[in-house]
Write a protein that holds these residues in place. Structure first.
Motif, PDB file in Angstrom:
ATOM      1  N   HIS A 248      41.238  51.299  46.504  1.00  0.00           N
ATOM      2  CA  HIS A 248      42.792  50.922  46.622  1.00  0.00           C
ATOM      3  C   HIS A 248      43.622  52.285  46.480  1.00  0.00           C
ATOM      4  CE1 HIS A 248      46.652  48.859  46.567  1.00  0.00           C
ATOM      5  NE2 HIS A 248      46.935  49.708  45.553  1.00  0.00           N
TER       6      HIS A 248
ATOM      7  N   LEU B 102      48.281  48.649  41.369  1.00  0.00           N
ATOM      8  CA  LEU B 102      47.214  47.935  41.970  1.00  0.00           C
ATOM      9  C   LEU B 102      47.597  46.510  42.191  1.00  0.00           C
ATOM     10  CD1 LEU B 102      44.299  49.042  39.540  1.00  0.00           C
ATOM     11  CD2 LEU B 102      44.670  49.584  41.999  1.00  0.00           C
TER      12      LEU B 102
ATOM     13  N   ARG C 144      42.877  54.609  49.660  1.00  0.00           N
ATOM     14  CA  ARG C 144      43.481  54.114  50.852  1.00  0.00           C
ATOM     15  C   ARG C 144      45.282  54.404  51.038  1.00  0.00           C
ATOM     16  NH1 ARG C 144      40.011  49.784  50.165  1.00  0.00           N
ATOM     17  NH2 ARG C 144      42.007  48.443  49.052  1.00  0.00           N
ATOM     18  N   ARG C 145      45.633  54.258  49.551  1.00  0.00           N
ATOM     19  CA  ARG C 145      47.302  54.359  49.633  1.00  0.00           C
ATOM     20  C   ARG C 145      47.594  55.892  49.651  1.00  0.00           C
ATOM     21  NH1 ARG C 145      51.041  51.739  45.319  1.00  0.00           N
ATOM     22  NH2 ARG C 145      52.790  53.198  45.446  1.00  0.00           N
TER      23      ARG C 145
ATOM     24  N   THR D 288      43.382  42.653  41.270  1.00  0.00           N
ATOM     25  CA  THR D 288      42.631  43.901  40.669  1.00  0.00           C
ATOM     26  C   THR D 288      43.040  44.134  39.519  1.00  0.00           C
ATOM     27  OG1 THR D 288      42.520  44.268  43.136  1.00  0.00           O
ATOM     28  CG2 THR D 288      41.909  46.192  41.675  1.00  0.00           C
TER      29      THR D 288
ATOM     30  N   ASP E 192      35.886  49.505  43.394  1.00  0.00           N
ATOM     31  CA  ASP E 192      36.963  48.937  44.131  1.00  0.00           C
ATOM     32  C   ASP E 192      38.413  49.181  43.809  1.00  0.00           C
ATOM     33  OD1 ASP E 192      34.721  47.571  45.418  1.00  0.00           O
ATOM     34  OD2 ASP E 192      34.938  45.660  44.078  1.00  0.00           O
TER      35      ASP E 192
END
Length: 66
Positions: A58, A29, A61-62, A33, A54
Motif C-alpha cells: 500500500h 493505511l 503504491r502510494r 489493513t 500487504d
C-alpha cells in the motif's frame, strides 16, 4: 542491542524491527489493513510476514503513483 529500521510509511522515523510502522503512518493505511496490522502485533515474525508485505505494498503504491 535492539535492531532498528526505517518506517515504511516514508516519514523518516526509526523503529524497532518488531514494529511495522509508526503510529502516525499507520493511520494512512485503509482501516481494514490497520486492524490486521495491529492484530499481528506481538505475534511471531512468521505470522507477520504476509500482513506486513500487504501493508508495505500500500505504501509503495502510494509513493510510486504519479
Amino acid at each position: 542491542m535492539t535492531r532498528r529500521r526505517a518506517c515504511p510509511g516514508g516519514c523518516g522515523r526509526v523503529l524497532r524491527r518488531s514494529l511495522f510502522c509508526c503510529d502516525r503512518c499507520i493511520t494512512r493505511l485503509p482501516q481494514p489493513t490497520q486492524r490486521i496490522v495491529r492484530a499481528a502485533a506481538g505475534k511471531p515474525a512468521a505470522a507477520k510476514v504476509r500482513v506486513w508485505a500487504d501493508a508495505a505494498q500500500h505504501f509503495e503504491r502510494r509513493f510510486t503513483r504519479r
